[in-house]
Design a protein around this motif. Structure first.
Motif, mmCIF file in Angstrom:
data_model
loop_
_atom_site.group_PDB
_atom_site.id
_atom_site.type_symbol
_atom_site.label_atom_id
_atom_site.label_comp_id
_atom_site.label_asym_id
_atom_site.label_seq_id
_atom_site.Cartn_x
_atom_site.Cartn_y
_atom_site.Cartn_z
ATOM 1 N N GLN A 1 -5.020 -5.185 -13.454
ATOM 2 C CA GLN A 1 -6.108 -5.949 -13.406
ATOM 3 C C GLN A 1 -7.323 -5.311 -14.372
ATOM 4 O O GLN A 1 -8.009 -5.844 -15.184
ATOM 5 N N ALA A 2 -7.388 -3.823 -13.815
ATOM 6 C CA ALA A 2 -8.641 -3.231 -14.579
ATOM 7 C C ALA A 2 -8.292 -3.050 -16.091
ATOM 8 O O ALA A 2 -9.237 -3.201 -16.911
ATOM 9 N N ARG B 1 -3.843 -3.206 -9.187
ATOM 10 C CA ARG B 1 -5.300 -3.114 -9.454
ATOM 11 C C ARG B 1 -5.382 -2.299 -10.807
ATOM 12 O O ARG B 1 -6.486 -2.721 -11.430
ATOM 13 N N LEU B 2 -4.534 -1.557 -11.280
ATOM 14 C CA LEU B 2 -4.539 -0.841 -12.361
ATOM 15 C C LEU B 2 -4.345 -1.918 -13.462
ATOM 16 O O LEU B 2 -5.031 -1.924 -14.588
ATOM 17 N N LYS C 1 0.854 -1.331 0.215
ATOM 18 C CA LYS C 1 -0.010 -0.077 -0.055
ATOM 19 C C LYS C 1 0.975 1.180 0.023
ATOM 20 O O LYS C 1 0.639 2.031 -0.917
ATOM 21 N N GLU D 1 0.023 -2.051 -4.661
ATOM 22 C CA GLU D 1 -1.062 -2.351 -4.758
ATOM 23 C C GLU D 1 -2.097 -1.684 -5.648
ATOM 24 O O GLU D 1 -2.750 -2.382 -6.328
ATOM 25 N N GLN D 2 -1.837 -0.389 -5.697
ATOM 26 C CA GLN D 2 -2.720 0.593 -6.656
ATOM 27 C C GLN D 2 -2.154 -0.102 -8.084
ATOM 28 O O GLN D 2 -2.860 -0.035 -8.802
#
Length: 187
Positions: A134-135, A131-132, A122, A127-128
């Motif tokens: 995966q998106a 997520r990016l 984090k 972590e961000q």
């Protein structure tokens, strides 16, 4: 981490090379956790995040194909493509579970090197970034499906629309066939 895509004109990757790539990814996990290594997201996937349903201009079969091709390069072959050596079917992709389990165990061990891993991820932005990534993959898949649907509506052929086999597939047919095979085998 997906194995690298074959480069046209070069031999396909062997199983040993694919395993080496997965192993390298597992060992690099701590570097991703502290955000020293970042997965490069192709521009076509970043564009898909911004506008997954943008209509191609002009809406022609050629333009749709021109937009589908870079998505195929970034994501790999679509689900409508028949399984092949370079594009294994979903069952074959899941068939390497033993090798994948060993790599996952090594990855877990490597990730365990970092104390308070979730907090480190984090704080470093890893972590961000995950997520990016995966998106972007999900948006790219949605974009490709949308484009192929447009191609289908405009009576386009491959690669601007799904294959005829995919268009004519019957939902549940594979499940019914497996049940029939199991029933026949038990008699």
């Amino acid at each position: 981490m997906a194995p690298p895509k074959p480069i046209p004109g070069q031999p396909e990757q062997t199983k040993a090379q694919a395993a080496e790539h997965r192993l390298g990814g597992a060992l690099a996990a701590p570097l991703h956790d502290v955000n020293l290594l970042r997965t490069k997201i192709p521009d076509v996937l970043l564009d898909a995040i911004d506008a997954p349903y943008a209509r191609p201009r002009p809406v022609t079969c050629l333009e749709i194909a021109a937009e589908v091709a870079p998505l195929d390069d970034a994501l790999g072959a679509d689900l409508d493509r028949p399984p092949s050596k370079s594009n294994p079917g979903l069952l074959q992709r899941g068939g390497n579970l033993a090798g994948d389990a060993a790599v996952d165990a090594l990855r877990a061990t490597a990730e365990g090197v970092i104390p308070y891993r979730s907090w480190v991820r984090k704080l470093t932005g890893a972590e961000q970034q995950a997520r990016l990534v995966q998106a972007a993959i999900e948006a790219g898949a949605v974009r490709r499906a949308y484009l192929k649907g447009l191609g289908l509506a405009h009576n386009c052929s491959l690669p601007s629309a799904p294959t005829d086999a995919a268009q004519n597939a019957v939902p549940g047919a594979q499940r019914l066939q497996r049940a029939a095979d199991a029933a026949a085998a038990s008699h």
